[in-house]
Motif scaffolding. Structure first.
Motif, PDB file in Angstrom:
ATOM      1  N   ASP A 238       0.814  -1.211   0.000  1.00 13.97           N
ATOM      2  CA  ASP A 238       0.000   0.000   0.000  1.00 13.97           C
ATOM      3  C   ASP A 238       0.853   1.269   0.000  1.00 13.97           C
TER       4      ASP A 238
ATOM      5  N   LYS B 249       2.103   6.453  -1.384  1.00 16.18           N
ATOM      6  CA  LYS B 249       1.402   5.283  -1.877  1.00 16.18           C
ATOM      7  C   LYS B 249       2.235   4.548  -2.945  1.00 16.18           C
TER       8      LYS B 249
ATOM      9  N   ASN C 258       2.000   3.535  -5.912  1.00 12.44           N
ATOM     10  CA  ASN C 258       1.353   3.680  -7.212  1.00 12.44           C
ATOM     11  C   ASN C 258       2.390   4.215  -8.190  1.00 12.44           C
TER      12      ASN C 258
ATOM     13  N   ARG D  22       1.703   9.335  -4.567  1.00 12.46           N
ATOM     14  CA  ARG D  22       0.513  10.178  -4.683  1.00 12.46           C
ATOM     15  C   ARG D  22       0.555  11.051  -5.936  1.00 12.46           C
TER      16      ARG D  22
ATOM     17  N   THR E 150      -0.962   9.204  -8.853  1.00 12.75           N
ATOM     18  CA  THR E 150      -2.428   9.199  -8.829  1.00 12.75           C
ATOM     19  C   THR E 150      -2.983  10.548  -9.255  1.00 12.75           C
TER      20      THR E 150
ATOM     21  N   TYR F  61      -1.349   3.243 -15.432  1.00 16.26           N
ATOM     22  CA  TYR F  61      -1.365   3.501 -13.987  1.00 16.26           C
ATOM     23  C   TYR F  61      -1.491   2.172 -13.237  1.00 16.26           C
TER      24      TYR F  61
ATOM     25  N   SER G  72      -1.470   0.303  -9.378  1.00 16.82           N
ATOM     26  CA  SER G  72      -1.655   0.542  -7.946  1.00 16.82           C
ATOM     27  C   SER G  72      -1.554  -0.782  -7.191  1.00 16.82           C
ATOM     28  N   GLN G  73      -0.809  -0.761  -6.051  1.00 15.45           N
ATOM     29  CA  GLN G  73      -0.676  -1.935  -5.191  1.00 15.45           C
ATOM     30  C   GLN G  73      -0.265  -3.177  -5.989  1.00 15.45           C
TER      31      GLN G  73
ATOM     32  N   THR H  47     -10.403   4.945 -10.296  1.00 14.60           N
ATOM     33  CA  THR H  47      -9.302   5.129  -9.346  1.00 14.60           C
ATOM     34  C   THR H  47      -9.733   6.037  -8.200  1.00 14.60           C
TER      35      THR H  47
ATOM     36  N   ASN I 124      -9.767   5.204  -4.197  1.00  9.87           N
ATOM     37  CA  ASN I 124      -9.073   6.070  -3.249  1.00  9.87           C
ATOM     38  C   ASN I 124     -10.024   6.585  -2.174  1.00  9.87           C
TER      39      ASN I 124
END
Length: 460
Positions: free
Chosen positions: A31, A64, A66, A80, A83, A112, A114-115, A370, A374
């Motif tokens: 995360d 984050k 990402n 961040r 994002t 993009y 994420s995680q 997204t 979030n």
């Protein structure tokens, strides 16, 4: 006697404690990710960077995990900032005249992620899914099936971006580690730490203790490709360290500082006095409350639970001395991190609305999807704060009433675009159902109230 190889090197020369000027720790989490560093001067002072992505304005110390890449896999942003840039590009497109044309140019190209770290732990995720579904008894038999390649493999070779496009896992991880390296050098420059040679830096990269050897090996090789190591003749320049072991060392360091503080306050007699107090406690009345012990002593054992975004690691250690512990039992745990709450939220929405709605929204409006995720993650951070506040309020107003009976709902802010999407889909849904003489709904709320979910059909 064989001649000495030109590629050989003196182990003692490179394995001395003083070889590295700076030690950099990279917490590359599911995360969140962060960087800390210390100068190897014997002072044991660790600097934790909170300015990554202008992170100082947030409560947590990490940004984050990402990352935003262009269509060819070139780095754009991390954390961040990734994002924000990904979401902002769609807002910019909406303000352009030729909206559809610009969306085609940008949104279908930028990638993009994420995680994405849990892609290295696919096998444990599947094991845990089988256990949760009550099929755990057949796991060992399943592992023995040589023809089950999907189960044998715990590495995803490709990762899916928010817009559905895929990229090799290797490129994504290397780009993230390159960012960490470049950020570390920016920290050195800001703090006026002069690094003349990359050999002067020792890198410590943390991984979950329950990762497979193959996953750990991949992380190490990708760190090398990212440039953390430039000369493979430097021993121990890159250390792949278990996360709970790092946590244990951190706790031991805090205990050592606490001991020093006690000794300073009590004239160096803190340890002896605590031993005397421990003997006196045996003679005291059992009903009399005892002072809690403030630190662990040699010989004591403890369980350390590292509950992260992707995995939960459980380690059992025994204290040997201030900075030495031994493993009492092998690490355990599983893919039980907080990110799986997010997956259940998506599963709830998928079950709640007709088949394909949520997938269509994700593909057509990936940035708004997204934002939806979030918003849910932010709501998790305030969930227990809400409970405490509400419980206190209920207890003051009417102590005889169970607080949980008076709980208010915990709202998740839905993007306007998501609501508009649902309204459009509902309108089309009603047209079809009306032709079939089935029930129609005036609003999304009416539709939701009629759906069996949240335990009513045994799914949750």
């Amino acid at each position: 006697m064989a001649a000495k190889s030109k590629e050989s090197f003196d182990v003692l020369e490179w394995n001395k404690k003083g070889d590295f000027k700076v030690v950099v720790g990279i917490d590359f989490g599911t995360d969140g990710s962060g960087v800390a560093w210390a100068i190897n001067d014997g002072k044991s002072e660790v600097f934790v960077d909170q300015e990554i992505n202008d992170n100082a304005k947030f409560v947590d110390l990490k940004t984050k995990t990402n990352i935003l890449l262009d269509e060819s896999g070139e780095f754009i942003a991390f954390g961040r900032e990734a994002t924000e840039k990904y979401i902002r590009q769609f807002e910019d497109e909406d303000s352009d005249d030729d909206e559809e044309s610009n969306k085609e140019k940008k949104s279908n190209k930028w990638l993009y992620f994420s995680q994405f770290k849990m892609a290295l732990y696919k096998k444990a995720i599947k094991k845990q899914a089988l256990v949760t579904a009550g099929q755990g008894g057949g796991i060992m038999d399943e592992e023995k099936k040589d023809d089950n390649d999907a189960y044998k493999t715990d590495i995803k070779t490709e990762l899916s971006a928010a817009n559905g496009k895929k990229l090799p896992s290797r490129l994504v991880f290397i780009s993230a580690l390159k960012f960490m390296k470049e950020h570390a050098f920016k920290m050195f420059e800001k703090k006026k730490v002069v690094i003349n040679d990359t050999k002067e830096i020792k890198w410590v990269l943390t991984v979950p203790a329950i990762w497979s050897d193959k996953s750990k090996g991949l992380m190490e090789s990708w760190a090398i490709e990212a440039g953390l190591i430039t000369d493979n003749k430097v021993l121990n320049q890159l250390v792949i360290c278990y996360e709970p072991d790092c946590a244990s060392i951190s706790i031991q360091n805090e205990i050592k500082d606490y001991k020093k503080l006690l000794e300073a306050k009590k004239g160096g007699k803190a340890i002896e006095e605590e031993k005397k107090d421990k003997d006196k406690d045996k003679d005291k009345d059992e009903d009399k409350p005892k002072q809690p012990k403030q630190y662990l002593i040699a010989g004591e054992k403890y369980l350390l639970l590292d509950l992260g975004g992707g995995t939960a690691d459980i380690a059992c250690h025994q204290v040997i001395d201030d900075f030495t512990v031994k493993e009492v039992y092998q690490p355990s745990g599983g893919a039980w991190g907080s990110s799986y709450i997010d997956k259940h939220f998506i599963r709830l929405l998928t079950d709640l609305f007709p088949k394909g709605w949520l997938q269509e929204f994700q593909q057509s409006r990936p940035s708004d999807y997204t934002i939806l995720l979030n918003n849910f993650r932010r709501s998790k951070e305030t969930f227990y704060a809400r409970d405490i506040k509400q419980n206190n309020k209920n207890n003051k107003s009417d102590p005889s009433v169970n607080a949980y009976d008076k709980q208010q709902t915990h709202n998740i802010k839905l993007p306007t675009e998501f609501i508009e999407f649902l309204e459009d889909k509902l309108e089309n849904y009603n047209e079809i159902e009306q032709l079939k003489n089935n029930e129609t709904f005036e609003a999304i709320n009416d539709y939701i109230e009629k759906q069996p979910f949240l335990g009513s059909v045994g799914k949750w």
